[in-house]
Scaffold this motif. Structure first.
Motif, PDB file in Angstrom:
ATOM      1  N   MET A  67       0.847  -1.193   0.000  1.00 23.64           N
ATOM      2  CA  MET A  67       0.000   0.000   0.000  1.00 23.64           C
ATOM      3  C   MET A  67       0.874   1.231   0.000  1.00 23.64           C
ATOM      4  O   MET A  67       2.042   1.187   0.388  1.00 23.64           O
ATOM      5  CB  MET A  67      -0.943   0.010   1.203  1.00 23.64           C
ATOM      6  N   GLY A  68       0.281   2.339  -0.431  1.00 21.10           N
ATOM      7  CA  GLY A  68       0.959   3.618  -0.349  1.00 21.10           C
ATOM      8  C   GLY A  68       0.859   4.197   1.045  1.00 21.10           C
ATOM      9  O   GLY A  68       0.028   3.782   1.858  1.00 21.10           O
ATOM     10  N   ARG A  69       1.710   5.165   1.320  1.00 20.81           N
ATOM     11  CA  ARG A  69       1.741   5.775   2.649  1.00 20.81           C
ATOM     12  C   ARG A  69       0.428   6.487   2.980  1.00 20.81           C
ATOM     13  O   ARG A  69      -0.059   6.435   4.105  1.00 20.81           O
ATOM     14  CB  ARG A  69       2.917   6.747   2.745  1.00 20.81           C
ATOM     15  N   ARG A  70      -0.164   7.157   1.985  1.00 21.21           N
ATOM     16  CA  ARG A  70      -1.431   7.863   2.226  1.00 21.21           C
ATOM     17  C   ARG A  70      -2.528   6.878   2.625  1.00 21.21           C
ATOM     18  O   ARG A  70      -3.307   7.143   3.532  1.00 21.21           O
ATOM     19  CB  ARG A  70      -1.838   8.653   0.984  1.00 21.21           C
ATOM     20  N   THR A  71      -2.575   5.738   1.947  1.00 24.86           N
ATOM     21  CA  THR A  71      -3.564   4.710   2.287  1.00 24.86           C
ATOM     22  C   THR A  71      -3.355   4.245   3.722  1.00 24.86           C
ATOM     23  O   THR A  71      -4.310   4.102   4.488  1.00 24.86           O
ATOM     24  CB  THR A  71      -3.475   3.528   1.312  1.00 24.86           C
ATOM     25  N   PHE A  72      -2.111   4.021   4.102  1.00 22.18           N
ATOM     26  CA  PHE A  72      -1.815   3.636   5.483  1.00 22.18           C
ATOM     27  C   PHE A  72      -2.268   4.729   6.457  1.00 22.18           C
ATOM     28  O   PHE A  72      -2.958   4.451   7.437  1.00 22.18           O
ATOM     29  CB  PHE A  72      -0.319   3.371   5.669  1.00 22.18           C
ATOM     30  N   ILE A 128      -0.269 -11.051  -3.690  1.00 25.01           N
ATOM     31  CA  ILE A 128       0.063  -9.757  -3.105  1.00 25.01           C
ATOM     32  C   ILE A 128      -1.076  -8.820  -3.476  1.00 25.01           C
ATOM     33  O   ILE A 128      -1.339  -8.589  -4.657  1.00 25.01           O
ATOM     34  CB  ILE A 128       1.392  -9.214  -3.661  1.00 25.01           C
ATOM     35  N   LEU A 129      -1.767  -8.304  -2.474  1.00 25.63           N
ATOM     36  CA  LEU A 129      -2.876  -7.389  -2.712  1.00 25.63           C
ATOM     37  C   LEU A 129      -2.360  -5.960  -2.678  1.00 25.63           C
ATOM     38  O   LEU A 129      -1.593  -5.592  -1.792  1.00 25.63           O
ATOM     39  CB  LEU A 129      -3.960  -7.580  -1.659  1.00 25.63           C
ATOM     40  N   VAL A 130      -2.794  -5.156  -3.639  1.00 29.33           N
ATOM     41  CA  VAL A 130      -2.360  -3.761  -3.752  1.00 29.33           C
ATOM     42  C   VAL A 130      -3.486  -2.864  -3.277  1.00 29.33           C
ATOM     43  O   VAL A 130      -4.637  -3.026  -3.690  1.00 29.33           O
ATOM     44  CB  VAL A 130      -1.984  -3.438  -5.211  1.00 29.33           C
ATOM     45  N   MET A 131      -3.150  -1.896  -2.429  1.00 26.72           N
ATOM     46  CA  MET A 131      -4.124  -0.931  -1.921  1.00 26.72           C
ATOM     47  C   MET A 131      -3.595   0.472  -2.172  1.00 26.72           C
ATOM     48  O   MET A 131      -2.427   0.750  -1.913  1.00 26.72           O
ATOM     49  CB  MET A 131      -4.353  -1.149  -0.423  1.00 26.72           C
ATOM     50  N   GLY A 132      -4.470   1.338  -2.659  1.00 27.97           N
ATOM     51  CA  GLY A 132      -4.105   2.731  -2.906  1.00 27.97           C
ATOM     52  C   GLY A 132      -4.052   3.038  -4.385  1.00 27.97           C
ATOM     53  O   GLY A 132      -3.378   2.348  -5.155  1.00 27.97           O
ATOM     54  N   ALA A 133      -4.781   4.082  -4.798  1.00 29.99           N
ATOM     55  CA  ALA A 133      -4.888   4.433  -6.210  1.00 29.99           C
ATOM     56  C   ALA A 133      -3.556   4.859  -6.813  1.00 29.99           C
ATOM     57  O   ALA A 133      -3.218   4.467  -7.936  1.00 29.99           O
ATOM     58  CB  ALA A 133      -5.926   5.538  -6.399  1.00 29.99           C
ATOM     59  N   ASP A 134      -2.782   5.658  -6.092  1.00 36.13           N
ATOM     60  CA  ASP A 134      -1.505   6.121  -6.631  1.00 36.13           C
ATOM     61  C   ASP A 134      -0.551   4.955  -6.852  1.00 36.13           C
ATOM     62  O   ASP A 134       0.048   4.825  -7.923  1.00 36.13           O
ATOM     63  CB  ASP A 134      -0.872   7.159  -5.699  1.00 36.13           C
ATOM     64  N   LEU A 135      -0.413   4.093  -5.857  1.00 34.93           N
ATOM     65  CA  LEU A 135       0.466   2.931  -5.992  1.00 34.93           C
ATOM     66  C   LEU A 135      -0.017   2.016  -7.110  1.00 34.93           C
ATOM     67  O   LEU A 135       0.780   1.517  -7.904  1.00 34.93           O
ATOM     68  CB  LEU A 135       0.554   2.166  -4.667  1.00 34.93           C
TER      69      LEU A 135
END
Length: 189
Positions: A67-72, A128-135
Motif C-alpha cells: 500500500m501507499g503511505r497515504r492509504t496507510f 500480493i494485494l495492492v491498496m491505494g490508487a496512486d500505488l
C-alpha cells in the motif's frame, strides 16, 4: 508464486474513493458506499452469496499487502489492525520502524521494487494485494500488476479518487449480484 493483484471497488463514474479523503473520511465523502456490498447490501440487507464468496476468496488469497503511505495514514485508524491477516508493506519516502499488529506487521519500505520483493518473499504462493490508487497506477505503468479485480458499484460519486495508469486489460471473469458487478481482468503484457 502468487499474483500481484489490485482488488478495488469502483463507482460507475470511475472513482475508487470520494472527494476529500482524509483521516476523518478515509474513503472520502460518500466513498464508504463503495464497500457496502462487502459487509451489507443496501439498506443493511445481507450481502449476497456471490458477494460473500468474493470476499472469502480475496481473504484466502492474501499472502501480503502493498500500500501507499497515504492509504496507510488514513486507513490504520479505522482498520485497528492490518486490513488483511498478512504482512503489509507500505511504500513511502518517510520510512519508520515496523508496527506489529495481531494480523501482521506494517513494514515501511522506501521503494516499489524493494516493497515488491519483500512482499513476494512474504506471500510465497499466495497473492500480493495492492491498496491505494496512486500505488496501483504506478504498478500498472511499470507493468508489475498481474490482475485487476473491479467491483463495480451502482453509484455515482461525481468526483473523487481515480486510478491513473496505462494498461490493456483482458477480461477473465464476470459475476453479478444484486449489489455489484464483479469484473476480473488480466493485465496484458
Amino acid at each position: 508464486m502468487g499474483k500481484v493483484l489490485l482488488d478495488v471497488s469502483m463507482s460507475l463514474d470511475g472513482c475508487v474513493a470520494g472527494p476529500d479523503v482524509g483521516e476523518d473520511a478515509p474513503m472520502g465523502t460518500g466513498g464508504e458506499r463503495l464497500h457496502d456490498w462487502m459487509f451489507n447490501g443496501p439498506s443493511r440487507s445481507p450481502a449476497s452469496d456471490v458477494d460473500a464468496q468474493m470476499v472469502r476468496a480475496l481473504n484466502a488469497s492474501a499472502g501480503a499487502v502493498m500500500m501507499g503511505r497515504r492509504t496507510f495514514d488514513v486507513g490504520v485508524g479505522p482498520w485497528g489492525d492490518t486490513p488483511f491477516r498478512a504482512p503489509c508493506f507500505v511504500v513511502t519516502h518517510r520510512p519508520m520502524g515496523d508496527i506489529v499488529k495481531a494480523g501482521g506487521t506494517f513494514a515501511f519500505v522506501p521503494g516499489i521494487g524493494d516493497a515488491l520483493e519483500r512482499a513476494r518473499d512474504a506471500a510465497g504462493a499466495r497473492d500480493i494485494l495492492v491498496m491505494g490508487a496512486d500505488l496501483a497506477g504506478r504498478l500498472l505503468d511499470a507493468r508489475l500488476l498481474d490482475e485487476v479485480h473491479v467491483h463495480l458499484v451502482p453509484v455515482l460519486l461525481g468526483d473523487g479518487v481515480r486510478i491513473s495508469g496505462l494498461a490493456e486489460l483482458e477480461r477473465i471473469g464476470l459475476a453479478l449480484s444484486p449489489y455489484v458487478t464483479h469484473l476480473h481482468y488480466r493485465v496484458a503484457r
